[in-house]
Design an enzyme around this catalytic site. Structure first.
Site, mmCIF file in Angstrom:
data_model
loop_
_atom_site.group_PDB
_atom_site.id
_atom_site.type_symbol
_atom_site.label_atom_id
_atom_site.label_comp_id
_atom_site.label_asym_id
_atom_site.label_seq_id
_atom_site.Cartn_x
_atom_site.Cartn_y
_atom_site.Cartn_z
ATOM 1 N N HIS A 166 1.007 -1.325 -0.004
ATOM 2 C CA HIS A 166 -0.313 0.272 0.222
ATOM 3 C C HIS A 166 0.471 1.328 0.237
ATOM 4 C CE1 HIS A 166 -2.927 2.766 1.722
ATOM 5 N NE2 HIS A 166 -3.685 2.217 1.307
ATOM 6 N N ASP A 215 3.265 -4.632 8.562
ATOM 7 C CA ASP A 215 1.797 -3.662 8.322
ATOM 8 C C ASP A 215 0.652 -4.359 8.079
ATOM 9 O OD1 ASP A 215 -0.837 -2.389 6.937
ATOM 10 O OD2 ASP A 215 0.488 -1.893 5.419
ATOM 11 N N GLN A 231 -4.595 -5.254 6.585
ATOM 12 C CA GLN A 231 -6.106 -5.933 6.200
ATOM 13 C C GLN A 231 -5.166 -7.612 7.495
ATOM 14 O OE1 GLN A 231 -8.114 -5.047 4.327
ATOM 15 N NE2 GLN A 231 -6.741 -3.554 3.604
ATOM 16 N N LYS A 241 -10.776 -0.722 10.334
ATOM 17 C CA LYS A 241 -10.876 -1.256 9.645
ATOM 18 C C LYS A 241 -11.649 -3.305 10.665
ATOM 19 C CE LYS A 241 -7.426 -0.991 6.322
ATOM 20 N NZ LYS A 241 -7.785 0.337 4.845
ATOM 21 N N CYS A 278 -5.187 2.093 -3.145
ATOM 22 C CA CYS A 278 -3.146 3.113 -3.050
ATOM 23 C C CYS A 278 -2.482 2.116 -2.982
ATOM 24 C CB CYS A 278 -3.856 3.255 -1.585
ATOM 25 S SG CYS A 278 -4.604 4.319 -1.416
#
Ligand code: 7TS
Length: 412
Positions: free
Chosen positions: A129, A206, A209, A232, A370
Site C-alpha cells: 500500500h 503492515d 488487513q 478496518k 492505493c
C-alpha cells in the site's frame, strides 16, 4: 470444505451493525463489500463512544477528578485489551496513532531517521500500500539509503528466492504487508521475519488487513513492529496502533513533541516520558481508543478463529462463483488468501462495474486501491474490488456474481 465450515450466526452478527440494516438506492438491501477500505461498526462500539462522551468526558492522565480518572481508566483499559488481542508482552508496547499510515510514518521518522544512513538498504515489496512506500521514499530522499523490492508474480505471490538474495545484502529493515489489500495474499510472515532476523534486519509488518481478519500473535511472529488501523476492524476512524518491541521503542527518539510525551520540560530541553506515552503527544483520540477497545471485545466475543474460518469459506466459494462470470479475471490466486477479490470485467471500465453494482445496492471499490505500483506491474490502471468481512454471507457472494452477469449484459 467440512473443516472450513464456520459456526457463526451471520444474521445475528449482521443485526449488531446499524448501517447493514439500511436501504440504498430504490429501497434495496445494502450489500457491503468494501470492508478492506473500512469496516462497518457494531452497536457495542457506537455505545462505548457515546457513553464516554455522555458520562465520563474528560482529558486523560492529568485531572484529579472523577471524570478524568474514569476517562483515564477506560483509555488505559482499552490499551491493555488491545495488547492482549495481538498477544503483546506488555501494554507499554502499544502506541496509539491515528492509523496504519501514521504508525509507519512514526517508525520511519523515529527509528528510520535515527538509524538509517546513506548506503544502507531496506527491503519492501511490490504489493505494498502507498502508506508502506511513500514514508520510506520520503526518508530515502533525505538520507540516501536504497530501497529494494521483493517482486510479486502473476498469481500474486512474493518471490521468496529474490527475498533471500536481497537478505544477503544485509538490509537494515524489511517492511511488508501481512495481507495484500488488492490480491488478498497472506504472506508467510513468520518465515519471512525469521529469515530477516537471521540476516540481521528488523521487520515492520503492515497489519492493516491482517489484524482485522486473522488471529495475529506478535510474539509468535516475532515481529519487531506491527501497524494497524481501528477503522478496518469494527472500530472508529482516527485511531491506529503501532506495536513495537519494548527494547526498540525504548531506544527510539520521540516522533511528535508536545504535552503528555514528556516528563520534564525546560526552556531549552525536555526529558521524554516512559513508554508508551513518549510517542503519544497531545490530547489523544480518547473516545476512539475506547471505541477500539469495544471493537476488540466484540471481535473476541465472536472469535478471531471463527471469523478467519468464515472468511476462508467465503474466499473459496467466491473464487468458484466469480470464475463462472464470462470475461471476469481475478488478480491474486495465492493458496493463502483472504476474502478479497480484485478483478476486471473484459470491455468494461472498473468504475462502470462499480457503478452498475451500486445501482443494485452492492458497495464495492474501484481504482488502484492505493497500490499503484502493483497495478502498474499488472498493466492495469484500475480494478474493481469486493472485500468481505464477518458480517457477509455466501448469499451476498451470489448477489455479487449475479450483479456481474448483469454488468456483462448491460455492456454486451
Ligand atoms: N496498509 C494496507 C495493507 C492497507 O490496506 C491500508 C488501507 C493501509 C495500509 C492504510 O491504512 P490507513 O488506515 O492508514 O488508511 N487500505 C485501504 C484500502 O484498501 N482501501 O481504502 C483503504
Amino acid at each position: 470444505m467440512d473443516q472450513l465450515e464456520a459456526k457463526l450466526d451471520i444474521q445475528k452478527i449482521k443485526a449488531d451493525f446499524p448501517t447493514l440494516k439500511r436501504k440504498v438506492r430504490s429501497n434495496l438491501d445494502l450489500i457491503y463489500l468494501d470492508s478492506a477500505a473500512t469496516s462497518q461498526k457494531p452497536n457495542e462500539v457506537l455505545e462505548a463512544m457515546d457513553h464516554y462522551y455522555r458520562h465520563s468526558n474528560a482529558n486523560i492522565h492529568r485531572g484529579i477528578h472523577t471524570l478524568a480518572e474514569e476517562a483515564t481508566a477506560q483509555y488505559e483499559g482499552a490499551r491493555q485489551r488491545i495488547a492482549k488481542f495481538i498477544h503483546a508482552a506488555h501494554s507499554r508496547e502499544i502506541v496509539f496513532t491515528r492509523n496504519t499510515t501514521e504508525s509507519i510514518n512514526l517508525v520511519a521518522n523515529s527509528w528510520g531517521r535515527s538509524t538509517l544512513q546513506a548506503g544502507d538498504m531496506i527491503v519492501l515489496t511490490e504489493m505494498e500500500h502507498h502508506s508502506n512506500l511513500v514514508p520510506w521514499q520520503l526518508l530515502a530522499s533525505q538520507i540516501g539509503f536504497k530501497l529494494e523490492f521483493i517482486p510479486v508474480d502473476a498469481t500474486g505471490v512474493l518471490d521468496l528466492d529474490v527475498y533471500r538474495q536481497l537478505l544477503e545484502q544485509a538490509p537494515k529493515l524489511v517492511a511488508f504487508t501481512h495481507m495484500s489489500n488488492v490480491l488478498g495474499t497472506i504472506n508467510p510472515a513468520k518465515e519471512m521475519i525469521a529469515a530477516a532476523h537471521q540476516a540481521g534486519a528488523l521487520v515492520l509488518l503492515d497489519g492493516a488487513q491482517s489484524v482485522p481478519h486473522l488471529p495475529v500473535d506478535v510474539q509468535e511472529l516475532d515481529a519487531d513492529f506491527l501497524a494497524f488501523s481501528g477503522h478496518k476492524m469494527c472500530g472508529p476512524t482516527g485511531i491506529g496502533v503501532l506495536y513495537g518491541k519494548e527494547e526498540l521503542l525504548d531506544r527510539m527518539p520521540p516522533f511528535l513533541g508536545g504535552g503528555d510525551m514528556i516528563k520534564k520540560v525546560y526552556l531549552r530541553s525536555f526529558t521524554p516520558n516512559d513508554l508508551p506515552h513518549k510517542f503519544e503527544a497531545g490530547t489523544p483520540a480518547i473516545a476512539e481508543v475506547i471505541g477500539l477497545g469495544a471493537a476488540v471485545d466484540y471481535l473476541n466475543a465472536v472469535g478471531m478463529e471463527q471469523i478467519a474460518l468464515h472468511e476462508q469459506e467465503i474466499m473459496h466459494y467466491g473464487a468458484k462463483q466469480l470464475a463462472k462470470v464470462p470475461g471476469l479475471r481475478v488478480y491474486g490466486s495465492a493458496e493463502q488468501k483472504g476474502a478479497v477479490f480484485s478483478f476486471t470485467v473484459e470491455g468494461v471500465h472498473p468504475h462502470d462495474v462499480s457503478q452498475v453494482l451500486d445501482d443494485l445496492g452492492i458497495a464495492v471499490r474501484a481504482g488502484h486501491h492505493c497500490a499503484m505500483p502493483l497495478h502498474e506491474k499488472y498493466g492495469l490502471p484500475a480494478t474493481t474490488r469486493a472485500s468481505f468481512y464477518l458480517y457477509n454471507t455466501l448469499d451476498e457472494v451470489n448477489k455479487l456474481a449475479e450483479g456481474l452477469l448483469h454488468v456483462n449484459k448491460l455492456f454486451a
